[in-house]
Design a protein around this motif. Structure first.
Motif, PDB file in Angstrom:
ATOM      1  N   SER A 105     -38.054 -85.220 -64.333  1.00 27.94           N
ATOM      2  CA  SER A 105     -36.717 -84.662 -64.605  1.00 27.94           C
ATOM      3  C   SER A 105     -35.731 -85.045 -63.510  1.00 27.94           C
ATOM      4  CB  SER A 105     -36.781 -83.135 -64.719  1.00 27.94           C
ATOM      5  OG  SER A 105     -37.497 -82.746 -65.865  1.00 27.94           O
ATOM      6  N   THR A 106     -36.177 -84.965 -62.263  1.00 25.01           N
ATOM      7  CA  THR A 106     -35.295 -85.308 -61.161  1.00 25.01           C
ATOM      8  C   THR A 106     -34.989 -86.801 -61.151  1.00 25.01           C
ATOM      9  OG1 THR A 106     -36.239 -83.479 -59.891  1.00 25.01           O
ATOM     10  CG2 THR A 106     -34.953 -85.094 -58.674  1.00 25.01           C
ATOM     11  N   ALA A 107     -35.979 -87.620 -61.487  1.00 26.73           N
ATOM     12  CA  ALA A 107     -35.748 -89.058 -61.575  1.00 26.73           C
ATOM     13  C   ALA A 107     -34.765 -89.381 -62.697  1.00 26.73           C
ATOM     14  CB  ALA A 107     -37.072 -89.791 -61.794  1.00 26.73           C
ATOM     15  N   ASP A 108     -34.880 -88.691 -63.821  1.00 25.07           N
ATOM     16  CA  ASP A 108     -33.896 -88.860 -64.901  1.00 25.07           C
ATOM     17  C   ASP A 108     -32.488 -88.599 -64.391  1.00 25.07           C
ATOM     18  OD1 ASP A 108     -35.758 -89.490 -66.855  1.00 25.07           O
ATOM     19  OD2 ASP A 108     -35.728 -87.518 -67.817  1.00 25.07           O
ATOM     20  N   LEU A 109     -32.347 -87.492 -63.652  1.00 22.62           N
ATOM     21  CA  LEU A 109     -31.033 -87.114 -63.138  1.00 22.62           C
ATOM     22  C   LEU A 109     -30.522 -88.148 -62.140  1.00 22.62           C
ATOM     23  CD1 LEU A 109     -29.244 -85.424 -60.822  1.00 22.62           C
ATOM     24  CD2 LEU A 109     -28.803 -85.038 -63.237  1.00 22.62           C
ATOM     25  N   GLY A 110     -31.417 -88.649 -61.290  1.00 20.31           N
ATOM     26  CA  GLY A 110     -31.026 -89.676 -60.333  1.00 20.31           C
ATOM     27  C   GLY A 110     -30.502 -90.918 -61.026  1.00 20.31           C
ATOM     28  N   PHE A 111     -31.189 -91.328 -62.082  1.00 23.55           N
ATOM     29  CA  PHE A 111     -30.725 -92.524 -62.775  1.00 23.55           C
ATOM     30  C   PHE A 111     -29.467 -92.244 -63.583  1.00 23.55           C
ATOM     31  CE2 PHE A 111     -30.912 -96.667 -64.593  1.00 23.55           C
ATOM     32  CZ  PHE A 111     -31.559 -97.398 -63.612  1.00 23.55           C
ATOM     33  N   ALA A 112     -29.313 -91.020 -64.060  1.00 25.84           N
ATOM     34  CA  ALA A 112     -28.063 -90.650 -64.731  1.00 25.84           C
ATOM     35  C   ALA A 112     -26.883 -90.776 -63.774  1.00 25.84           C
ATOM     36  CB  ALA A 112     -28.157 -89.226 -65.276  1.00 25.84           C
ATOM     37  N   LEU A 113     -27.085 -90.395 -62.519  1.00 28.98           N
ATOM     38  CA  LEU A 113     -26.020 -90.537 -61.516  1.00 28.98           C
ATOM     39  C   LEU A 113     -25.726 -92.000 -61.222  1.00 28.98           C
ATOM     40  CD1 LEU A 113     -26.908 -87.624 -59.074  1.00 28.98           C
ATOM     41  CD2 LEU A 113     -24.788 -87.870 -60.371  1.00 28.98           C
ATOM     42  N   ILE A 114     -26.752 -92.819 -61.205  1.00 32.16           N
ATOM     43  CA  ILE A 114     -26.536 -94.263 -61.035  1.00 32.16           C
ATOM     44  C   ILE A 114     -25.666 -94.793 -62.171  1.00 32.16           C
ATOM     45  CG2 ILE A 114     -27.675 -96.522 -61.138  1.00 32.16           C
ATOM     46  CD1 ILE A 114     -30.045 -95.230 -59.634  1.00 32.16           C
ATOM     47  N   ARG A 121     -12.742 -92.411 -49.674  1.00 30.37           N
ATOM     48  CA  ARG A 121     -11.276 -92.516 -49.644  1.00 30.37           C
ATOM     49  C   ARG A 121     -10.816 -93.917 -49.245  1.00 30.37           C
ATOM     50  NH1 ARG A 121      -9.984 -86.805 -46.535  1.00 30.37           N
ATOM     51  NH2 ARG A 121      -9.618 -85.520 -48.399  1.00 30.37           N
ATOM     52  N   ASN A 122     -11.538 -94.521 -48.300  1.00 30.34           N
ATOM     53  CA  ASN A 122     -11.147 -95.826 -47.768  1.00 30.34           C
ATOM     54  C   ASN A 122     -11.763 -96.982 -48.540  1.00 30.34           C
ATOM     55  OD1 ASN A 122      -9.784 -94.411 -45.780  1.00 30.34           O
ATOM     56  ND2 ASN A 122     -11.430 -94.606 -44.273  1.00 30.34           N
ATOM     57  N   ASN A 123     -12.527 -96.665 -49.587  1.00 28.10           N
ATOM     58  CA  ASN A 123     -13.229 -97.692 -50.367  1.00 28.10           C
ATOM     59  C   ASN A 123     -14.176 -98.523 -49.504  1.00 28.10           C
ATOM     60  OD1 ASN A 123     -11.996 -97.093 -52.941  1.00 28.10           O
ATOM     61  ND2 ASN A 123     -10.127 -98.017 -52.121  1.00 28.10           N
ATOM     62  N   THR A 124     -14.737 -97.878 -48.491  1.00 26.02           N
ATOM     63  CA  THR A 124     -15.793 -98.520 -47.708  1.00 26.02           C
ATOM     64  C   THR A 124     -16.984 -98.822 -48.606  1.00 26.02           C
ATOM     65  OG1 THR A 124     -15.091 -97.309 -45.740  1.00 26.02           O
ATOM     66  CG2 THR A 124     -17.301 -98.277 -45.692  1.00 26.02           C
ATOM     67  N   ILE A 125     -17.261 -97.904 -49.553  1.00 26.08           N
ATOM     68  CA  ILE A 125     -18.230 -98.144 -50.617  1.00 26.08           C
ATOM     69  C   ILE A 125     -17.543 -97.859 -51.946  1.00 26.08           C
ATOM     70  CG2 ILE A 125     -20.233 -97.618 -49.192  1.00 26.08           C
ATOM     71  CD1 ILE A 125     -20.396 -94.879 -50.555  1.00 26.08           C
ATOM     72  N   ARG A 126     -18.150 -98.312 -53.021  1.00 26.39           N
ATOM     73  CA  ARG A 126     -17.525 -98.184 -54.338  1.00 26.39           C
ATOM     74  C   ARG A 126     -17.497 -96.743 -54.844  1.00 26.39           C
ATOM     75  NH1 ARG A 126     -16.904-102.074 -58.510  1.00 26.39           N
ATOM     76  NH2 ARG A 126     -16.436-101.070 -60.505  1.00 26.39           N
ATOM     77  N   GLY A 127     -18.624 -96.025 -54.655  1.00 24.51           N
ATOM     78  CA  GLY A 127     -18.680 -94.678 -55.199  1.00 24.51           C
ATOM     79  C   GLY A 127     -19.924 -93.935 -54.766  1.00 24.51           C
ATOM     80  N   ALA A 128     -20.034 -92.696 -55.242  1.00 29.49           N
ATOM     81  CA  ALA A 128     -21.183 -91.853 -54.921  1.00 29.49           C
ATOM     82  C   ALA A 128     -21.507 -90.952 -56.102  1.00 29.49           C
ATOM     83  CB  ALA A 128     -20.906 -91.008 -53.678  1.00 29.49           C
ATOM     84  N   GLY A 129     -22.791 -90.737 -56.309  1.00 34.02           N
ATOM     85  CA  GLY A 129     -23.262 -89.779 -57.301  1.00 34.02           C
ATOM     86  C   GLY A 129     -24.058 -88.710 -56.579  1.00 34.02           C
TER      87      GLY A 129
END
Length: 324
Positions: free
Chosen positions: A102-111, A251-259
């Motif tokens: 279940s947690t792995a499902d959620l992790g991939f959903a965030l990806i 904020r600075n677009n150092t990375i694209r995003g976060a889940g």
């Protein structure tokens, strides 16, 4: 005389009914007044505690003279002072394995959600902004064929890696304390140092337990090591990430995003993350399916029952405290 069990959260009527077959069960309830006061009043009588989310250490348990076991309905146990419990001979149990998938499902959903901007574009569509065919401003990024870095290749990390490799033909990198030769053979996974993984991965998924070593494992320096187009996913514990550093990087677009499913302070009452379109924020729901929560509850009850009958529980966090 039956032993007494005090419940402190995540306890359903079905659980109470089952526990009452062997024990006296006390469940604090809002209708009876302050929950904390009820808990503290019942604590001196409790032989066992069952629940999740409540910090328990010397300050909270000083008056629990009869306490034999704390059965946590969770995998993580950073809320509990293990050294203190062990010094008193109080067993601590948790519920590993049952929430892996279940947690792995959620992790991939965030990806997927972060890459394809699902939450952001859902809100954009519902706000009436879809007037014509979408353009580059609404484009996301592919997941298929990209590089997935797993920080902490335990059971959940391996389950996320399988979804990435077998479902999306992703290249798998991992960092951790030990080499996973079986997963290297199964998935073609390659071990890297944390620094190497951060520099190479398109998606970085955090699946490490919280400890002094992993607190703020990801901060300013580590975020700057990531690709500008990379996405960070955290399904471990909130303090593994320096939240202020992450907000600055987003904020600075150092990375694209976060889940994110976890945060430094929970519940997340108010946060700058809510104003960032490149952050997907969920309310710590890694194991929150009816099937998984039921399995966790039953596992916790089995652990509790075994301990109070003098048997070694299946999922014992502090075996040094067991005197059987």
């Amino acid at each position: 005389m039956k032993k007494t069990v005090l419940a402190f959260s995540r306890v359903t009527p079905d659980m109470v009914e089952r526990l009452e077959q062997d024990f006296e069960v006390i469940v604090p309830h809002p209708k009876h007044g302050d929950i904390a006061a009820q808990f503290n009043d019942a604590l001196p009588h409790a032989h066992g505690l069952i629940g999740a989310g409540r910090p328990l250490g010397e300050k909270q348990l000083a008056g629990a003279g009869k306490l034999e076991v704390v059965s946590s309905v969770s995998v993580g146990y950073d809320n509990y002072d293990v050294a203190y419990l062990s010094s008193r001979g109080i067993l601590l149990t948790n519920t590993p394995d049952v929430l892996t998938e279940s947690t792995a499902d959620l992790g991939f959903a965030l990806i997927m959600s972060s890459a394809r901007r699902v939450a952001e574009l859902d809100a954009w569509t519902k706000a009436g902004n879809w007037k014509a065919s979408v353009g580059a401003e609404q484009f996301g990024t592919d997941v298929f064929g990209k590089t997935l870095g797993i920080v902490g290749m335990g059971n959940i990390g391996a389950a996320v890696a399988r979804r990435g490799r077998l479902g999306f033909n992703m290249n798998i990198l991992y960092s951790g304390n030990s080499r996973k030769t079986a997963l290297e053979q199964e998935l073609g996974a390659q071990m890297r140092s944390l620094e190497q993984l951060l520099a190479e991965a398109d998606f970085v998924c955090l699946v490490v337990p919280l400890s002094d070593k992993t607190r703020h494992l990801i901060s300013h320096a580590q975020l700057k090591m990531m690709k500008p187009g990379a996405i960070l996913v955290n399904i471990s514990r909130g303090p593994v990430v320096d939240e202020a550093a992450l907000i600055e990087a987003l904020r600075n677009n150092t990375i694209r995003g976060a889940g994110l499913d976890v945060y430094e302070k929970e519940p997340l009452a108010e946060s700058p993350l809510w104003q960032l379109p490149n952050a997907v924020t969920l309310p710590h729901i890694g194991s929150a399916t009816s099937e998984t929560r039921q399995a966790m509850a039953w596992r916790a009850m089995d652990n509790l029952t075994a301990a109070l009958k003098g048997q070694r529980p299946q999922d014992l966090v502090n075996p040094q405290a067991f005197k059987g």
